[in-house]
Structures are given as structure tokens and as C-alpha cells.
Design a protein around this motif. Structure first.
Motif, short mmCIF file in Angstrom:
data_model
loop_
_atom_site.label_atom_id
_atom_site.label_comp_id
_atom_site.label_asym_id
_atom_site.label_seq_id
_atom_site.Cartn_x
_atom_site.Cartn_y
_atom_site.Cartn_z
N VAL A 82 0.85 -1.19 0.00
CA VAL A 82 0.00 0.00 0.00
C VAL A 82 0.89 1.24 0.00
CG1 VAL A 82 -1.81 1.26 1.20
CG2 VAL A 82 -1.81 -1.25 1.23
N GLY A 83 0.79 2.02 -1.07
CA GLY A 83 1.66 3.18 -1.24
C GLY A 83 2.81 2.84 -2.16
N GLY A 98 5.11 4.91 -3.62
CA GLY A 98 6.19 5.88 -3.74
C GLY A 98 7.53 5.15 -3.83
N GLY A 133 7.74 2.21 -1.40
CA GLY A 133 6.80 1.17 -1.80
C GLY A 133 7.26 0.39 -3.02
N ASP A 141 -2.06 2.53 -4.97
CA ASP A 141 -1.72 3.95 -4.84
C ASP A 141 -2.88 4.78 -5.41
OD1 ASP A 141 1.15 5.46 -4.22
OD2 ASP A 141 -0.17 6.65 -5.50
N ALA A 149 -6.21 3.28 -5.09
CA ALA A 149 -6.55 3.24 -3.67
C ALA A 149 -8.02 3.54 -3.40
CB ALA A 149 -5.67 4.23 -2.91
N GLU A 167 2.61 -1.67 4.47
CA GLU A 167 2.00 -0.35 4.38
C GLU A 167 3.10 0.71 4.28
OE1 GLU A 167 0.15 2.87 4.04
OE2 GLU A 167 1.36 2.88 5.88
N CYS A 168 3.11 1.43 3.15
CA CYS A 168 4.18 2.40 2.89
C CYS A 168 3.66 3.81 2.66
CB CYS A 168 4.98 1.98 1.66
SG CYS A 168 5.72 0.33 1.76
N SER A 169 2.38 4.03 2.82
CA SER A 169 1.82 5.35 2.50
C SER A 169 2.03 6.37 3.61
CB SER A 169 0.32 5.23 2.20
OG SER A 169 -0.43 5.05 3.39
N HIS A 209 -0.19 7.06 5.90
CA HIS A 209 -1.47 7.74 6.11
C HIS A 209 -2.45 6.75 6.72
CE1 HIS A 209 -5.19 9.99 5.21
NE2 HIS A 209 -4.41 11.06 5.14
N GLY A 216 -4.29 4.55 4.39
CA GLY A 216 -3.46 3.48 3.85
C GLY A 216 -3.37 2.31 4.80
N GLY A 253 5.35 3.05 6.51
CA GLY A 253 5.04 4.46 6.38
C GLY A 253 4.83 5.09 7.76
#
Length: 353
Positions: free
Chosen positions: A189-190, A192, A195, A214, A234, A250-252, A254, A257, A275
Motif C-alpha cells: 500500500v503506497g 512511492g 513502496g 496507490d 486506492a 504499508e508504505c503510505s 497515512h 493506507g 510508512g
């Protein structure tokens, strides 16, 4: 005649650096080059990668709870060449290409596992305002740094790719925190830079199927190129819930996320939280994590994984090239930062020194 080994007498007195003075105040300016201690080398920095924390210091004057209280040189993702070797003989010789492990573990009265120095309470990091005085970073032409931070590069690993060793180590550590990966399904998730690096590490580790999530199409296209088998916007919460991944990373950074990560993980699965969410309480569906018996696991920076990452980058088993989407001369740092913060058109942006 043999070439004379450079000494402290040959050291440049000043160098171009990228310094944040306050929120919205980023400057490229000449600064003094620190005189090396006996166990420190002076590097010619080649490349520096712009990280999310660098963007936060520039945009907000803080990265999480690390608040800028004085001008600070940014950067902690870097590669370069040893210009002047350490006087005590430690570390690589002059002319050696290197990357940098930017952490200095440390402790106080708080307890932590001895084999996990990344979570030591007194740990400092280059380019971080977590403590005062701040720890200046790597965005400088000539960097003075302890030799214990240096990792010599194999001859087949170029400096441009090696600039990603630090963020790739963050991803490597996160995947290790997920446990057994081979043959399992994974959700990221995420998408960037971290991620997509997680996608690359999962691919190398033998994940059976990788799904990336994303909000933007551009990072999802990078995730596809780096090895994701499926991508989901997302906003498509039904598709995320239907994933039922064995492992979710989980890399967002937020809370939405993290909610998606919990919804997208199969019963009995594991969610690795990479994240960094804002400080304070977060509105996430913890009751669902409880009833599904999910393992929620934190992942923070890394330890010695950088040595494995350097080897994997050198032998080509960890492919990261698609993640580098732009390069700028250090003199154009402001334009580079503007590019890096636009997730619709960039992933990892490098500064050339």
C-alpha cells in the motif's frame, strides 16, 4: 612516478551544499567542510537521493516529531568516492567508491534489544533534526564522515544505482519483518519510492503474487515496471479488500493506507507498517485486525541489511533502475525538490554533485 596519496593538506575548505533554513526556505550555498577526525574520511559525493523526510523539512520545517530549530544540511541517501582516507587507517582507501549507512546507534536508560540498534533510543541519523544540535546530512560536494558508515562498492555497481542503497535497505528490512515471503501473496500500500523498492525486494524474495496500491497512476506504472503483478487504485476499496494477501506492507504513511492494509490482508496474515504516520491517535479499523488475528508489525529504518543490498544491487538480482525518474544538478536543488514532491510525475529524484 607514483601518485601522491591525498592528505588533510589537500582538503577543500568549502563546498556547495543543500541547506534548509526553515519551512519553505531551501538554499544552495557554500559551507565549510568539516575537518576530519582520525577515524573520518572525506568523500566526493556523486549522487544524493531526495527522501520524503527531506521534503517534509523543506515544506513543513519538520518531519514527524523532528522539528527544525536551526539551518540543517539535508540528505541521507548518497554515494561517492573517498577523496581523503581516514588518518587512523580505518575504512576504504582514497579512490574507493562507497555508499553510506547514515545511522549512529546510541542508548540511554530505555531498554531495547541489543541486536536491533535501529530502535535504540539515542540513535542519530544524518540529515535529521530529531536531536539538537541537528545531524547535518549528505547533500554536500565534500562530506566528512566516520569510516564505520562507509560501505565499499563492488566494481560492477555504479554510483548512480548505489545512491539507492539506503532506501532499498529500508525496504529490505521491511520485507524481513514480514517473515517468510517465498510463495506467498503480498500487498503493498503506497507506491512511492519506498513502496516500489518493497515491490522489488518482494520480487527478489520469491513472492508468488504482488499487488500494489496507490492513488496515482504514475507510481502504479513504476510498480508494474519493477515487478508488481497487479495494481489497484486506492479508491477501489472493494478490490483492495478482495486481495486477501498473506503479507501486506504499508508504505503510505497515512491512516487511510493503514486501513486499506488491514482490509486487504487475509485472516491470520501480517501487516508490516513502514510508512510513518503522524504523531498521535489514528482512526484505523483495529477491531478488524483483532477478529482476523492479524499481526501488526512495525518496521523502522534498518541495521546491517545494507551489506546484502549492496550485493544484490551489484549482481542485478535487485532491479531498481525504473525507480530513478529524474536527475538534477545540485545547483538546481529547488527544482529537484519541486519535482520530487509531485507524485503524479516522479518517483526517486537524484541530485548530482
Amino acid at each position: 612516478m607514483p601518485t601522491k596519496e591525498p592528505t588533510h593538506a589537500d582538503m577543500p575548505n568549502s563546498a556547495l551544499a543543500v541547506v534548509v533554513h526553515a519551512a519553505g526556505d531551501l538554499r544552495v550555498e557554500k559551507v565549510d567542510v568539516a575537518v576530519p577526525k582520525p577515524d573520518e574520511a572525506v568523500l566526493d559525493i556523486a549522487y544524493g537521493g531526495i527522501c520524503g523526510s527531506d521534503l517534509h523539512y523543506w515544506q513543513h520545517g519538520a518531519a514527524g516529531e523532528s522539528i527544525l530549530r536551526a539551518p540543517m544540511r539535508l540528505g541521507h541517501e548518497a554515494s561517492g568516492t573517498v577523496l581523503i582516507a581516514a588518518a587512523d587507517g580505518s575504512g576504504p582507501a582514497a579512490g574507493t567508491p562507497v555508499t553510506i549507512h547514515p545511522a549512529t546507534p546510541g542508548g540511554d536508560s530505555a531498554r531495547y534489544p541489543a541486536d536491533r540498534p535501529n530502535i535504540s533510543p539515542g540513535c542519530t541519523y544524518l540529515g535529521s533534526a530529531a536531536r539538537f544540535p541537528h545531524s547535518d546530512g549528505t547533500f554536500i560536494e565534500h562530506l566528512t564522515v566516520p569510516t564505520r558508515m562507509l560501505r565499499a562498492l563492488p566494481g560492477n555497481l555504479d554510483l548512480r544505482t548505489a545512491a539507492l542503497a539506503e532506501p532499498a535497505s529500508v525496504a529490505w528490512h521491511a520485507v524481513a519483518r514480514a517473515g517468510e515471503v517465498t510463495g506467498r501473496t503480498a500487498l503493498v500500500v503506497g507506491a512511492g519510492p519506498i513502496g516500489t523498492l518493497v515491490v522489488a525486494v518482494l520480487k527478489r524474495a520469491g513472492a508468488a503474487h504482488i499487488t500494489a496500491v496507490d492513488l496515482q497512476d504514475y507510481p502504479l506504472s513504476i510498480a508494474r515496471r519493477i515487478g508488481a503483478d497487479q495494481v489497484i487504485n486506492a479508491k477501489d476499496t472493494d478490490a483492495i479488500s478482495a486481495t486477501e494477501a498473506d503479507i501486506t506492507i504499508e508504505c503510505s504513511g497515512h491512516h487511510t493506507g493503514l486501513a486499506s492494509a488491514i482490509h486487504g490482508t487475509a485472516r491470520g496474515g501480517r501487516v508490516v507498517m513502514v510508512g510513518l504516520l503522524p504523531t498521535g491517535d489514528q482512526p484505523v479499523p483495529i477491531s478488524l485486525a483483532i477478529t482476523r488475528e492479524l499481526d501488526l508489525v512495525g518496521s523502522f529504518r534498518f541495521n546491517d541489511e545494507i551489506d546484502q543490498v549492496v550485493g544484490a544491487l551489484a549482481d542485478g538480482s535487485l532491479a531498481v533502475e525504473p525507480i530513478i525518474t529524474a536527475e538534477y544538478d545540485a545547483t538546481e536543488a529547488l527544482a529537484a525538490f519541486e519535482k520530487a514532491r509531485d507524485a503524479t510525475a516522479s518517483s526517486k529524484v537524484l541530485l548530482r554533485f
